[in-house]
Design an enzyme around this catalytic site. Structure first.
Site, PDB file in Angstrom:
ATOM      1  N   ALA A 216       0.861  -1.182   0.000  1.00  0.00           N
ATOM      2  CA  ALA A 216       0.000   0.000   0.000  1.00  0.00           C
ATOM      3  C   ALA A 216       0.902   1.238   0.000  1.00  0.00           C
ATOM      4  CB  ALA A 216      -0.894  -0.014   1.240  1.00  0.00           C
TER       5      ALA A 216
ATOM      6  N   GLN B 126       1.192   3.653   2.038  1.00  0.00           N
ATOM      7  CA  GLN B 126       1.796   3.890   3.354  1.00  0.00           C
ATOM      8  C   GLN B 126       2.335   2.599   3.964  1.00  0.00           C
ATOM      9  OE1 GLN B 126       2.670   6.508   5.017  1.00  0.00           O
ATOM     10  NE2 GLN B 126       1.842   8.035   3.622  1.00  0.00           N
ATOM     11  N   SER B 127       2.894   1.730   3.142  1.00  0.00           N
ATOM     12  CA  SER B 127       3.396   0.446   3.637  1.00  0.00           C
ATOM     13  C   SER B 127       4.615   0.620   4.558  1.00  0.00           C
ATOM     14  CB  SER B 127       3.786  -0.417   2.427  1.00  0.00           C
ATOM     15  OG  SER B 127       4.537  -1.547   2.846  1.00  0.00           O
ATOM     16  N   ASN B 128       4.499   0.133   5.794  1.00  0.00           N
ATOM     17  CA  ASN B 128       5.647   0.120   6.704  1.00  0.00           C
ATOM     18  C   ASN B 128       6.697  -0.873   6.214  1.00  0.00           C
ATOM     19  OD1 ASN B 128       4.483   1.891   8.802  1.00  0.00           O
ATOM     20  ND2 ASN B 128       3.044   0.201   9.105  1.00  0.00           N
TER      21      ASN B 128
ATOM     22  N   ALA C  86       7.372  -1.627   3.082  1.00  0.00           N
ATOM     23  CA  ALA C  86       8.148  -1.050   1.971  1.00  0.00           C
ATOM     24  C   ALA C  86       9.222  -0.118   2.535  1.00  0.00           C
ATOM     25  CB  ALA C  86       7.214  -0.304   1.021  1.00  0.00           C
TER      26      ALA C  86
END
Ligand SMILES: *Cc1c(COP(=O)(O)O)cnc(C)c1O
Length: 339
Positions: free
Chosen positions: A73, A75-77, A79
């Protein structure tokens, strides 16, 4: 060297801290509730993805990869921490994210880069925007990008969605053993369930009865996902999906949507303990813990540990959560005027 040795990216063990005021507020005895601070793992904002990346990025490195590629997503943590792990290991990172770059769509308001996306940029990751795609569509773009990188000789290694795989789950099997040395009388560990690797490793180490997962709505069949990963770790005899403690009542309108229960959980935890949760994962997990106490599934007199899996940067990238914070500031502000 074997591919089964992790590379160290974090600082261990993470602290286990008491939460006596919060315990009383939610209906437990003051000494019952503790918080395992996996938001304090070190590495660029911290969080649970660090333990998983120690195994997956470690394997990639030893296989000669030079670029970590993953998806998520906006706001992927996961990533963001993949970008940080790549930097730490001297590799490049390419992140395939859902959606469009903030502020560049014709006619859209001039969006600002925020939260995890801002950190992705600072960490030097290349972002590929996959557009408005579903899970399968995102996977297809990821495959194309990995193929291109391979053709260019960039040595890509794909880290799976949410960082979860059987290998990654070993990071949380380790965490389960680490926690048992800190809390040998553990009765229940409460954890957010996203892509499933975290809960799976914990179930493998602690047993299905001691792990209460709170689904955040990231996958369609969370029980099956977790039970498949546990089977990958444990072989036959792993608990079936129906044997897992998994709450699905905190998903609300979906993964990115803020619920009132989550807003309440964030507020009460921050004001009772000075610990800040995130709107997607840990806020839901705490809302699930509060509901579990109300229903008698988690009871006073038993050691309950809440796993803080991180996600704070995501709070700063969440429009609705920031609007609530803005309202709290406005409510609490006193304007001083001279007499
Ligand atoms: C990814 C994530 C989780 C969920 O972990 P999974 O292994 O994907 O289930 C929980 N909390 C935070 C803050 C996360 O970023």
């Amino acid at each position: 060297m074997s591919d089964e040795t992790p590379v160290r990216l974090g600082t261990w063990p993470t602290p286990l801290e008491p939460a006596p005021r919060l315990a009383r507020i939610v209906g437990l005895e003051p000494d019952d509730l503790w918080i395992k601070r996996d938001d304090l793992t070190g590495l660029a904002g911290g969080g649970n993805k660090v333990r998983k990346l120690e195994w997956t990025a470690g394997a990639a490195l030893r296989q000669g990869a030079r670029t970590l590629v993953t998806s998520g997503a906006p706001q992927s943590n996961h990533a963001r921490l993949t970008a940080a792990a790549a930097a730490r290991l001297g590799m490049d990172a390419v992140l395939v994210l859902k959606g469009s770059p903030p502020g560049v769509l014709k006619g859209s308001p001039p969006g600002a880069v925020s939260g995890n996306i801002a950190l992705d940029g600072i960490l030097g990751a290349r972002i590929v925007w996959a557009g408005d795609v579903d899970q399968a569509g995102l996977g297809a773009v990821l495959d194309e990008v990995a193929e291109e990188l391979r053709a260019q000789g960039a040595g890509p290694a794909v880290i799976p969605f949410g960082g979860s795989s059987v290998l990654a789950a070993r990071g949380y099997a380790e965490a389960g053993h680490e926690l048992l040395t800190q809390a040998p009388d553990l009765a229940t560990l409460v954890v957010a369930m996203g892509s499933g690797g975290t809960m799976a490793g914990l179930v493998h180490a602690l047993g299905a009865d001691r792990v209460l997962g709170v689904d955040v709505g990231a996958v369609t069949d969370p029980g099956q996902v977790v039970s498949d990963f546990v089977a990958g770790l444990a072989g036959p005899g792993a608990p079936a999906a129906h044997a897992l403690r998994l709450r699905r009542d905190q998903v609300g309108a979906g993964y990115a949507e803020l619920t009132d229960a989550v807003t309440d959980a964030l507020t009460v935890t921050a004001r009772a303990e000075g610990v800040v949760l995130d709107p997607v994962y840990t806020g839901r997990a705490m809302a699930g813990l509060i509901a579990a106490v109300a229903e008698g599934d988690v009871r006073p007199g038993q050691r309950t540990v809440f796993l803080h899996t991180g996600g704070l940067p995501g709070l700063f990238g969440h429009t609705a959560a920031m609007a609530r914070a803005q309202a709290a500031v406005t409510d609490s502000s006193t304007v001083h005027s001279r007499p």
